[in-house]
Design a protein around this motif. Structure first.
Motif, PDB file in Angstrom:
ATOM      1  N   GLY A  14       0.800  -1.227   0.000  1.00 27.95           N
ATOM      2  CA  GLY A  14       0.000   0.000   0.000  1.00 27.95           C
ATOM      3  C   GLY A  14       0.827   1.269   0.000  1.00 27.95           C
ATOM      4  N   VAL A  15       2.080   1.183  -0.392  1.00 31.86           N
ATOM      5  CA  VAL A  15       2.979   2.343  -0.445  1.00 31.86           C
ATOM      6  C   VAL A  15       3.294   2.633  -1.907  1.00 31.86           C
ATOM      7  CG1 VAL A  15       5.248   3.248   0.221  1.00 31.86           C
ATOM      8  CG2 VAL A  15       3.969   1.762   1.793  1.00 31.86           C
ATOM      9  N   ASP A  16       3.205   3.907  -2.325  1.00 32.39           N
ATOM     10  CA  ASP A  16       3.416   4.227  -3.746  1.00 32.39           C
ATOM     11  C   ASP A  16       4.869   3.996  -4.155  1.00 32.39           C
ATOM     12  OD1 ASP A  16       4.950   6.994  -3.755  1.00 32.39           O
ATOM     13  OD2 ASP A  16       3.408   7.146  -2.207  1.00 32.39           O
ATOM     14  N   ARG A  17       5.064   3.882  -5.468  1.00 34.24           N
ATOM     15  CA  ARG A  17       6.371   3.510  -6.012  1.00 34.24           C
ATOM     16  C   ARG A  17       7.460   4.489  -5.618  1.00 34.24           C
ATOM     17  NH1 ARG A  17       9.394   3.713 -11.112  1.00 34.24           N
ATOM     18  NH2 ARG A  17      10.120   1.601 -11.677  1.00 34.24           N
ATOM     19  N   ASP A  18       7.181   5.787  -5.667  1.00 35.71           N
ATOM     20  CA  ASP A  18       8.192   6.785  -5.330  1.00 35.71           C
ATOM     21  C   ASP A  18       8.642   6.644  -3.875  1.00 35.71           C
ATOM     22  OD1 ASP A  18       8.115   7.780  -7.872  1.00 35.71           O
ATOM     23  OD2 ASP A  18       6.842   9.509  -7.391  1.00 35.71           O
ATOM     24  N   SER A  19       7.705   6.318  -2.986  1.00 39.40           N
ATOM     25  CA  SER A  19       8.064   6.167  -1.567  1.00 39.40           C
ATOM     26  C   SER A  19       8.914   4.923  -1.348  1.00 39.40           C
ATOM     27  CB  SER A  19       6.795   6.097  -0.705  1.00 39.40           C
ATOM     28  OG  SER A  19       6.067   7.303  -0.781  1.00 39.40           O
ATOM     29  N   VAL A  20       8.633   3.855  -2.113  1.00 36.29           N
ATOM     30  CA  VAL A  20       9.462   2.650  -2.014  1.00 36.29           C
ATOM     31  C   VAL A  20      10.881   2.964  -2.481  1.00 36.29           C
ATOM     32  CG1 VAL A  20       9.775   0.275  -2.795  1.00 36.29           C
ATOM     33  CG2 VAL A  20       7.470   1.131  -2.328  1.00 36.29           C
TER      34      VAL A  20
END
Length: 530
Positions: A278-284
């Protein structure tokens, strides 16, 4: 106590029945969380309380951490609280309980109340409380807190005696809870670094993939390979290498803590992972960048880091294997290019190549060994087999554990021995097919001659190296006489008082046994669980 005839008799019988029910349900609880829930709900029924809370003492912080609340909860109470903390410095009665083992009853608006307790009763909208220390291993483990409302009779000093009986049973449950918690930690925690192990990682990865399929939640995976571990081990010794792995694990845990719900895990020798859901790609990608920078600041050669998310994969490739392969392929490109900057997996629009991923998986298998020999997979097999053997006795269960471990480690053989209650003689009772000439070994030994065996019987996993001059000479002489290079021992006591010992000997064809120690410890504990 005032005698009201049959009413008093009925009440006493009801209380005895309630105690019996509490003991019975505690004994069959299968997990730490289930046991806490049973303790709270059944003790609340036994005491006719509106609520019951069980809290654990954290002496290093001087505080109580509430683990479970049950019943008619107040507006700010949660059944399973995440951060319900009480500091003893603010609670004189609670501090006296921990210092002196003092139990007490307090009624709202009584004369000279403990102000902290009074405020809690008001906040929870309760009329009276019964508070007792919970003992474990001769010390105060935590606090038992029960309340009643203004629609019930107040707790009185007479209730303390029955409350002590209830809490005595809870203390037995706490011993079981601590035991289960240790097993769960052994099963899901990497012993060296303290982060999650591969078994926990794979279970959570499967959950993240399912959430991605069913709820369109992005599953994110960062795989990091610590650079230079072999060089550290070769040049400075394995202790230095282990310290570097521990430091890497602390960096990983720190980064995971910056994004709620992120799992930090060690999934191989020098390979680590961060898993998000549930975490967006940029945050990963941001997590991967933080990790790279932190590791580069503390470990000379840094790490090769690869990143992939479920958003990077075509729908048909959304699976645990393909997400792992995508992150692995990115990490491999980082390793080959010698960059300490995270490398991203190709996106779905760039058509991830299955050939590339399959080629990379072949390389990983060649370098890291067959997946079927993984200790994490071994524990899965053992747990499944234990579940299939509900009526088996300790000898049968431990023989299965020994055989599975020996097969997974490609060990020379396995031995199972026992020490009867009140005996100091250890007797070999079962063994596997051997690659070593062990026919001339005696079946009976004096336990006093083998101090490390005694440690293993007490529940410690022991790994012996025949070339270690600091090791037990009685053990190493015996090992070298039959060509054993390494020996893994783990034991424990069954419900009948018999002590059991599992031994896994290694020869030149065996995988390093230290990697199986944690799994064998957990497996033996499960096999001997009452």
């Amino acid at each position: 106590m005032v005698d009201y005839g049959d009413l008093s008799v009925d009440r006493s019988k009801a209380r005895l029945d309630a105690l019996g029910e509490l003991v019975s349900l505690i004994s069959v609880a299968r997990s730490y969380r289930e046991l806490l829930s049973v303790i709270a709900s059944e003790s609340r029924a036994a005491l006719d309380a509106a609520t019951v809370s069980l809290s654990k003492f954290e002496p290093e912080y001087g505080r109580l951490r509430t683990l479970v609340n049950d019943g008619d909860l107040g507006p700010r109470e949660e059944a399973v609280p995440s951060q319900e903390l009480y500091y003893l410095a603010n609670a004189p009665s609670a501090k006296r309980m921990f210092d002196e083992g003092h139990a007490y009853v307090q009624v709202r608006d009584q004369r000279d109340p403990d102000e902290f307790t009074q405020n809690l009763l008001i906040a929870e909208n309760k009329q009276s409380c019964l508070v007792l220390p919970v003992m474990f291993e001769g010390r105060v483990w935590g606090e038992f807190w029960a309340t009643r409302t203004d629609r019930q009779l107040d707790f009185t000093a007479d209730d303390l005696e029955y409350g002590r009986l209830v809490v005595a049973q809870i203390s037995g449950g706490v011993a079981q809870a601590e035991y289960l918690a240790r097993i769960e930690r052994f099963a899901y925690t990497d012993e060296l670094t303290g982060v999650a192990n591969r078994r926990m990682f794979e279970e959570k990865l499967d959950e993240a993939i399912e959430d991605s399929k069913n709820f369109n939640r992005i599953a994110g995976l960062v795989i990091a390979d610590m650079n230079g571990l072999k060089r550290l081990n070769d040049d400075f010794g394995h202790d230095v290498g282990d310290n570097a792995l521990r430091e890497f694990g602390s960096f990983l845990a720190h980064v995971a803590s910056t994004q709620p719900g992120t799992l930090a895990a060690r999934i191989g020798g020098d390979e680590f992972a961060l898993l998000t859901s549930g975490v967006d790609r940029d945050s990963v990608v941001g997590l991967a960048t933080k990790l790279s920078e932190l590791v580069a600041s503390g470990i000379a050669e840094g790490a090769a880091v690869g990143v992939a998310t479920s958003a990077d994969l075509p729908g048909a490739m959304l699976s645990r294997i393909h997400l792992m392969r995508a992150a692995d392929a990115a990490q491999s490109r980082a390793k080959r290019s010698r960059t300490v900057t995270p490398v991203l997996a190709r996106t779905a629009g760039e058509s991830v190549s299955l050939d590339e991923l399959d080629d990379h998986e072949t390389e990983r298998r060649r370098i890291r060994g067959r997946l079927s020999d993984s200790p994490a997979l071994l524990l899965d097999r053992i747990v499944s087999r234990i579940d299939e053997m509900p009526t088996a006795m300790p000898r049968e269960l431990l023989s299965m554990v020994a055989g599975e471990t020996a097969t997974s480690a490609n060990a020379a053989t396995w031995w199972l021995s026992r020490v009867e209650a009140n005996s100091e003689t250890i007797v070999t009772t079962a063994y596997g097919r051997a690659r070593i000439p062990d026919d001339d070994l005696p079946d009976t030994y004096a336990l006093s001659d083998f101090p490390l065996t005694q440690q293993a019987l007490s529940g410690r996993a022991v790994v012996l190296d025949v070339d270690d001059i600091t090791s037990d000479p009685a053990e190493t002489v015996l090992m070298s006489s039959i060509g054993v290079t390494e020996l893994l021992m783990m034991g424990g006591t069954d419900r009948f008082g018999t002590r059991w010992l599992v031994e896994i000997p290694a020869d030149s064809l065996t995988y390093p046994l230290a990697g199986f120690a944690n799994v064998l410890r957990a497996a033996v504990a499960m096999a001997l669980r009452p």
